[in-house]
Each structure stands twice: as structure tokens, then as C-alpha cells.
Design a protein around this motif. Structure first.
Motif, short mmCIF file in Angstrom:
data_model
loop_
_atom_site.label_atom_id
_atom_site.label_comp_id
_atom_site.label_asym_id
_atom_site.label_seq_id
_atom_site.Cartn_x
_atom_site.Cartn_y
_atom_site.Cartn_z
N LYS A 30 2.97 -18.21 -57.45
CA LYS A 30 2.78 -16.79 -57.14
C LYS A 30 3.30 -15.93 -58.28
O LYS A 30 4.24 -16.29 -58.97
CB LYS A 30 3.51 -16.42 -55.85
CG LYS A 30 2.90 -17.01 -54.62
CD LYS A 30 3.63 -16.59 -53.39
CE LYS A 30 3.00 -17.25 -52.17
NZ LYS A 30 3.77 -17.01 -50.97
N THR A 31 2.66 -14.77 -58.44
CA THR A 31 3.09 -13.79 -59.44
C THR A 31 3.48 -12.51 -58.72
O THR A 31 2.69 -11.96 -57.95
CB THR A 31 1.94 -13.49 -60.43
OG1 THR A 31 1.55 -14.71 -61.06
CG2 THR A 31 2.38 -12.51 -61.49
N LEU A 32 4.70 -12.06 -58.94
CA LEU A 32 5.22 -10.84 -58.32
C LEU A 32 5.44 -9.79 -59.40
O LEU A 32 5.89 -10.10 -60.50
CB LEU A 32 6.54 -11.11 -57.61
CG LEU A 32 6.53 -12.19 -56.53
CD1 LEU A 32 7.94 -12.41 -56.02
CD2 LEU A 32 5.60 -11.80 -55.39
N THR A 50 7.47 -4.17 -54.61
CA THR A 50 6.86 -5.40 -55.11
C THR A 50 5.43 -5.56 -54.63
O THR A 50 5.10 -5.24 -53.49
CB THR A 50 7.69 -6.61 -54.64
OG1 THR A 50 9.04 -6.39 -54.98
CG2 THR A 50 7.21 -7.90 -55.26
N GLU A 52 2.31 -8.68 -54.81
CA GLU A 52 1.93 -10.03 -55.22
C GLU A 52 0.60 -9.90 -55.93
O GLU A 52 -0.37 -9.41 -55.36
CB GLU A 52 1.80 -10.95 -54.00
CG GLU A 52 1.41 -12.36 -54.37
CD GLU A 52 1.26 -13.25 -53.15
OE1 GLU A 52 0.65 -14.32 -53.31
OE2 GLU A 52 1.74 -12.89 -52.06
N ARG A 53 0.56 -10.30 -57.18
CA ARG A 53 -0.65 -10.16 -58.00
C ARG A 53 -1.37 -11.50 -58.05
O ARG A 53 -0.79 -12.51 -58.42
CB ARG A 53 -0.29 -9.69 -59.40
CG ARG A 53 -1.51 -9.43 -60.25
CD ARG A 53 -1.19 -8.54 -61.41
NE ARG A 53 -0.96 -7.18 -60.92
CZ ARG A 53 -0.50 -6.19 -61.67
NH1 ARG A 53 -0.22 -6.39 -62.93
NH2 ARG A 53 -0.33 -4.98 -61.16
N ILE A 54 -2.63 -11.48 -57.63
CA ILE A 54 -3.46 -12.69 -57.64
C ILE A 54 -4.50 -12.54 -58.73
O ILE A 54 -5.23 -11.54 -58.78
CB ILE A 54 -4.14 -12.89 -56.27
CG1 ILE A 54 -3.07 -13.06 -55.18
CG2 ILE A 54 -5.06 -14.10 -56.30
CD1 ILE A 54 -3.61 -13.09 -53.78
N ASP A 62 -3.80 -6.77 -56.00
CA ASP A 62 -2.39 -6.61 -55.65
C ASP A 62 -2.22 -6.49 -54.15
O ASP A 62 -2.88 -5.66 -53.51
CB ASP A 62 -1.81 -5.36 -56.32
CG ASP A 62 -1.68 -5.50 -57.82
OD1 ASP A 62 -1.64 -6.65 -58.31
OD2 ASP A 62 -1.61 -4.46 -58.51
N ARG A 65 4.09 -6.01 -51.03
CA ARG A 65 5.09 -6.84 -50.35
C ARG A 65 6.40 -6.11 -50.10
O ARG A 65 7.27 -6.63 -49.43
CB ARG A 65 5.38 -8.11 -51.15
CG ARG A 65 4.18 -9.02 -51.34
CD ARG A 65 3.76 -9.62 -50.04
NE ARG A 65 2.73 -10.62 -50.24
CZ ARG A 65 1.91 -11.02 -49.31
NH1 ARG A 65 1.99 -10.51 -48.11
NH2 ARG A 65 0.99 -11.92 -49.57
N PHE A 68 11.61 -7.53 -52.12
CA PHE A 68 11.45 -8.97 -52.19
C PHE A 68 12.71 -9.59 -52.78
O PHE A 68 13.16 -9.18 -53.85
CB PHE A 68 10.25 -9.29 -53.10
CG PHE A 68 9.46 -10.49 -52.68
CD1 PHE A 68 8.40 -10.37 -51.83
CD2 PHE A 68 9.77 -11.74 -53.18
CE1 PHE A 68 7.65 -11.46 -51.44
CE2 PHE A 68 9.03 -12.84 -52.82
CZ PHE A 68 7.97 -12.71 -51.95
#
Length: 141
Positions: A30-32, A50, A52-54, A62, A65, A68
């Protein structure tokens, strides 16, 4: 490379990054992206605002979240984001679209892996048994 004076090795060097926008890559893939609010001696991080970047190919989405807490042992990479000099090669898409693209990519990989296993069985070779706790496991969500 020039080191700041005085150079502080290890997690404590992140003290200079407090209240700056950071990207954190976790052990599970995962990329935060969020603002670093605090850090401790174990490199545990608290990120504020925050997302979460997919990433899928040249697109990203994005997922918000909020606050975090990241355990330090799960951090693979952590760095400041420079908003001014960021390349614009990536295209931002909606959350539903990026999740759909991620699922399609996951399904394609699963089909390719299954075809590889069948080809190996046809040649009399046994495929490696994957650990279900591998990145993405059975369900990427």
C-alpha cells in the motif's frame, strides 16, 4: 550527497520532516500520502489527512483514510513529496474507476499464473505453492 548538520541516523532523522507531506510505502504494497505529525524511536508514524494512493499503469486514485497510525516495522519507504516539482504524467481517476482497474489487473495476473501452472503440470513439473499471505493474497481489498 551532503548530509545536514548534525546528521541524525535512523528514524530520528525524520524529525525534520514533521508537518510536511509524505509518501509512505508499506510492506503489504500500500502507498499512503499524508502529513507527518509525529514519530517515535521505533519509527512508528502518525499521518494526518491521509489518503491511500492506488496506482495502475499511468492512472492513480486516492481513497481518503483520515488519521493513520503506521507501525514502523511495516514501512518500506518514506519520503517528502515536492508538490511544486511533481511530474504530471499520471492521470487521477475516481475511486471506483481505480478499484475497477486494480481488480482487472489482479484478475489478469491470476489468469496468467493459472496458465503458467497448467503449462508446468503439462511438462511434469510441480508449481511452487504460494503462501496465501503474499502481497494482495486472495483478495486485493
Amino acid at each position: 550527497m551532503e548530509l545536514p548538520e548534525p546528521f541524525l541516523p535512523g528514524a530520528i532523522s525524520l524529525l525534520e520532516q514533521l508537518d510536511k507531506k509524505m509518501m509512505v510505502v508499506l510492506r503489504d504494497g500500500k502507498t499512503l500520502v499524508g502529513y507527518l505529525r509525529t514519530i517515535d524511536q521505533f519509527a512508528n508514524l502518525v499521518l494526518h489527512n491521509t489518503v491511500e494512493r492506488i496506482h495502475v499503469e499511468n492512472c492513480y486514485g486516492d481513497i481518503s483514510r483520515g488519521i493513520f497510525l503506521v507501525r514502523g516495522e511495516n514501512v518500506v519507504l518514506c519520503g517528502e513529496i515536492d508538490e511544486e516539482n511533481r511530474p504530471n504524467e499520471l492521470i487521477q481517476v475516481s475511486v471506483s474507476k481505480i478499484l475497477e482497474m486494480q481488480q482487472a489487473k489482479f484478475d489478469l495476473k491470476r489468469e496468467q499464473d493459472q496458465a503458467k501452472i497448467e503449462a508446468m503440470k503439462g511438462r511434469g513439473k510441480l508449481p511452487q505453492i504460494r503462501n496465501p499471505s503474499d502481497i494482495l493474497g486472495e483478495d486485493p481489498f
